[in-house]
Write a protein that holds these residues in place. Structure first.
Motif, PDB file in Angstrom:
ATOM      1  N   ARG A  24       3.656   6.235  -5.307  1.00  0.00           N
ATOM      2  CA  ARG A  24       3.669   6.401  -6.758  1.00  0.00           C
ATOM      3  C   ARG A  24       2.563   7.337  -7.222  1.00  0.00           C
ATOM      4  NH1 ARG A  24       5.171   0.387  -9.231  1.00  0.00           N
ATOM      5  NH2 ARG A  24       7.370   0.465  -8.625  1.00  0.00           N
ATOM      6  N   LEU A  25       1.375   7.190  -6.637  1.00  0.00           N
ATOM      7  CA  LEU A  25       0.272   8.075  -7.015  1.00  0.00           C
ATOM      8  C   LEU A  25       0.555   9.506  -6.568  1.00  0.00           C
ATOM      9  CD1 LEU A  25      -2.533   8.330  -8.285  1.00  0.00           C
ATOM     10  CD2 LEU A  25      -3.517   7.817  -6.038  1.00  0.00           C
ATOM     11  N   ASP A  26       1.159   9.653  -5.395  1.00  0.00           N
ATOM     12  CA  ASP A  26       1.457  10.985  -4.868  1.00  0.00           C
ATOM     13  C   ASP A  26       2.412  11.740  -5.775  1.00  0.00           C
ATOM     14  OD1 ASP A  26       1.347  13.070  -2.914  1.00  0.00           O
ATOM     15  OD2 ASP A  26       3.292  12.409  -2.169  1.00  0.00           O
TER      16      ASP A  26
ATOM     17  N   TYR B 141      -3.700  12.585 -13.531  1.00  0.00           N
ATOM     18  CA  TYR B 141      -3.467  11.140 -13.518  1.00  0.00           C
ATOM     19  C   TYR B 141      -3.693  10.545 -14.907  1.00  0.00           C
ATOM     20  CZ  TYR B 141      -4.079   6.190 -12.556  1.00  0.00           C
ATOM     21  OH  TYR B 141      -3.986   4.816 -12.588  1.00  0.00           O
ATOM     22  N   GLU B 142      -4.804  10.901 -15.537  1.00  0.00           N
ATOM     23  CA  GLU B 142      -5.123  10.355 -16.852  1.00  0.00           C
ATOM     24  C   GLU B 142      -4.110  10.809 -17.896  1.00  0.00           C
ATOM     25  OE1 GLU B 142      -7.055   8.061 -17.576  1.00  0.00           O
ATOM     26  OE2 GLU B 142      -8.261   7.918 -15.753  1.00  0.00           O
TER      27      GLU B 142
ATOM     28  N   ALA C 254       0.825  -1.208   0.000  1.00  0.00           N
ATOM     29  CA  ALA C 254       0.000   0.000   0.000  1.00  0.00           C
ATOM     30  C   ALA C 254       0.860   1.258   0.000  1.00  0.00           C
ATOM     31  CB  ALA C 254      -0.934  -0.008   1.220  1.00  0.00           C
ATOM     32  N   ASP C 255       1.928   1.262   0.791  1.00  0.00           N
ATOM     33  CA  ASP C 255       2.815   2.429   0.824  1.00  0.00           C
ATOM     34  C   ASP C 255       3.403   2.705  -0.563  1.00  0.00           C
ATOM     35  OD1 ASP C 255       2.514   3.058   3.487  1.00  0.00           O
ATOM     36  OD2 ASP C 255       4.215   1.872   4.158  1.00  0.00           O
TER      37      ASP C 255
ATOM     38  N   GLN D 130      -6.407  12.371   1.525  1.00  0.00           N
ATOM     39  CA  GLN D 130      -6.380  11.492   0.352  1.00  0.00           C
ATOM     40  C   GLN D 130      -5.370  10.365   0.521  1.00  0.00           C
ATOM     41  OE1 GLN D 130      -5.607  14.567  -2.576  1.00  0.00           O
ATOM     42  NE2 GLN D 130      -7.672  14.319  -3.437  1.00  0.00           N
ATOM     43  N   ARG D 131      -4.220  10.680   1.103  1.00  0.00           N
ATOM     44  CA  ARG D 131      -3.213   9.642   1.313  1.00  0.00           C
ATOM     45  C   ARG D 131      -3.767   8.530   2.204  1.00  0.00           C
ATOM     46  NH1 ARG D 131       2.153  11.068   0.070  1.00  0.00           N
ATOM     47  NH2 ARG D 131       2.961   9.708   1.715  1.00  0.00           N
ATOM     48  N   ASP D 132      -4.481   8.926   3.258  1.00  0.00           N
ATOM     49  CA  ASP D 132      -5.092   7.921   4.134  1.00  0.00           C
ATOM     50  C   ASP D 132      -6.107   7.085   3.372  1.00  0.00           C
ATOM     51  OD1 ASP D 132      -3.596   8.820   6.231  1.00  0.00           O
ATOM     52  OD2 ASP D 132      -5.200   9.964   7.183  1.00  0.00           O
ATOM     53  N   GLN D 133      -6.934   7.753   2.563  1.00  0.00           N
ATOM     54  CA  GLN D 133      -7.979   7.040   1.820  1.00  0.00           C
ATOM     55  C   GLN D 133      -7.374   6.083   0.789  1.00  0.00           C
ATOM     56  OE1 GLN D 133     -10.297  10.611   0.610  1.00  0.00           O
ATOM     57  NE2 GLN D 133     -12.033   9.553   1.515  1.00  0.00           N
TER      58      GLN D 133
END
Length: 317
Positions: A221-223, A284-285, A215-216, A232-235
Motif C-alpha cells: 500500500r505504501l509502495d 505520502y502526506e 507486513a506485505d 526502503q521496501r526491506d526497511q
C-alpha cells in the motif's frame, strides 16, 4: 475498503447475524421430543424466550433509572444533531446504545456458548489428529480451551460495558484476540519429543505467516503511494513486521530482499516516515490529506464525523 463503506455494511450485518443466530437457535430447538433430547428443551427455551422478551421491554426503563436517560433519549439526541447538521461520531452512536448492549449480553452469551462448544471440539479434534492425543490428553485440552473462551468472553463483555470504551478499543480488541493464546505453554506440558518439536515448528510457522501477510500488505500500500526502492521496501517491511500483534524475535521472516535487518525503532508511523526521502514524505502526506478528506466526506453522507484514529494504510480503497 473505505471506513464509510465498512460502517454501511457492518451495522446491518451485525444486526442480521444477531437476529439470524437467535432465529436458527429457536428453529433448531422448536420441536417436541423425548426427555433429554434437543426437542425436549423447546418448552424450556420458550419460557426463556418469553423472559427475554419481558427483559427487552424493561430495558428502556432500566437504562433511564441508571443514567436518567434512556437508550431512546440518546438516539433521539443523535437524530436531532444529525438534522441540525451537528457532528456525530461513531463513538456517539456506540455510547447511546451501550446500555442496551450491556443488557442484551445474556442473550448473546447463550449463542456464544453453543458456538464455543463447536469451536472447542474442532480445535481439540485437530490437535488430537496432528499429535496423536489420547483421551486422557484430550480432556484437559478441552478444559483449557473452555477456560480461555470464558476468559476472553468476560474480557469482551467488560470492555463493552466499561465507561469510556470507544469503537477503536473494540476494533483493537477484536484484531488482537487469539483463541489459542497460551496454547504453547499448555502443550509443552502435554507433548514431548518429536511431537513437541513438530508442534513448536508449526506454531512458529503460523505466526510468521500472519506477520508476513500483514507486513506485505502495508508495504504494498505504501509502495503504491510513494514508490519505494528495494532498500526502503526491506526497511518498511521490518518496521511493519515488528509492529504486528503476532511478532516474535524468534520468528523466521524474510523481507523483500532477505532477512530483516536493523530498522528504525519507536513509533511505527514515525519510523516509517524516517526511511522515506523528502519528496516521498511530501507525496505520502499529500495523499494522506486527500484520502482523509475523501473519507470525511463519505462519513458525512452518513451524518457522521471521521474518527481521529483514522489511518491511511488501514483505510484504503
Amino acid at each position: 475498503m473505505s471506513l464509510a463503506h465498512s460502517l454501511r455494511t457492518l451495522v446491518p450485518l451485525a444486526i442480521g447475524l444477531a437476529v439470524g443466530g437467535i432465529g436458527v437457535k429457536l428453529f433448531s430447538e422448536s420441536l417436541t421430543g423425548p426427555e433429554g433430547s434437543p426437542e425436549a428443551r423447546a418448552a424450556k427455551l420458550e419460557v426463556e424466550l418469553k423472559r427475554a422478551e419481558n427483559r427487552l421491554a424493561a430495558l428502556e426503563g432500566k437504562a433511564g433509572r441508571r443514567s436518567g436517560k434512556t437508550v431512546g433519549d440518546g438516539l433521539r439526541e443523535i437524530g436531532e444533531d444529525l438534522r441540525a447538521g451537528r457532528p456525530v461520531t461513531p463513538d456517539d452512536v456506540f455510547r447511546a446504545t451501550q446500555p442496551l448492549m450491556r443488557d442484551l449480553a445474556p442473550i448473546f452469551d447463550r449463542m456464544r456458548v453453543k458456538q464455543q462448544k463447536q469451536m472447542i471440539d474442532t480445535m481439540t479434534g485437530e490437535m488430537a489428529r496432528k499429535y496423536d492425543l489420547n483421551e486422557a490428553q484430550q480432556e484437559p485440552l478441552k478444559a483449557w480451551f473452555g477456560q480461555r473462551a470464558e476468559e476472553q468472553a468476560k474480557a469482551w463483555s467488560d470492555l463493552v460495558g466499561q465507561e469510556g470504551t470507544t469503537l477503536e478499543d473494540l476494533a483493537k480488541a477484536a484484531r488482537e484476540a487469539r483463541a489459542d493464546d497460551g496454547l504453547d505453554d499448555f502443550m509443552a506440558t502435554t507433548l514431548s519429543g518429536d511431537e513437541l518439536t513438530a508442534f513448536k515448528t508449526e506454531r512458529m510457522a503460523e505466526r510468521a505467516e500472519r506477520v508476513q501477510q500483514e507486513a506485505d500488505m502495508k508495504v504494498q500500500r505504501l509502495d503504491t503511494i510513494v514508490g519505494l526502492d528495494d532498500t526502503q521496501r526491506d526497511q518498511v517491511f521490518g518496521i511493519m513486521a515488528r509492529g504486528s500483534r503476532d511478532y516474535d524475535p524468534g520468528l523466521k521472516l524474510e523481507g523483500i530482499g532477505g532477512d530483516i535487518g536493523n530498522t528504525p525503532a519507536g513509533d511505527r508511523q514515525q519510523a516509517m516516515l524516517s526511511v522515506l526521502r523528502p519528496e516521498q514524505r511530501e507525496a505520502y502526506e499529500a495523499t494522506r490529506q486527500k484520502r482523509r478528506e475523501e473519507a470525511a466526506e463519505e462519513m458525512q453522507t452518513l451524518g457522521l464525523s471521521l474518527p481521529p484514529e483514522w489511518d491511511l494504510l488501514d483505510d484504503f480503497d
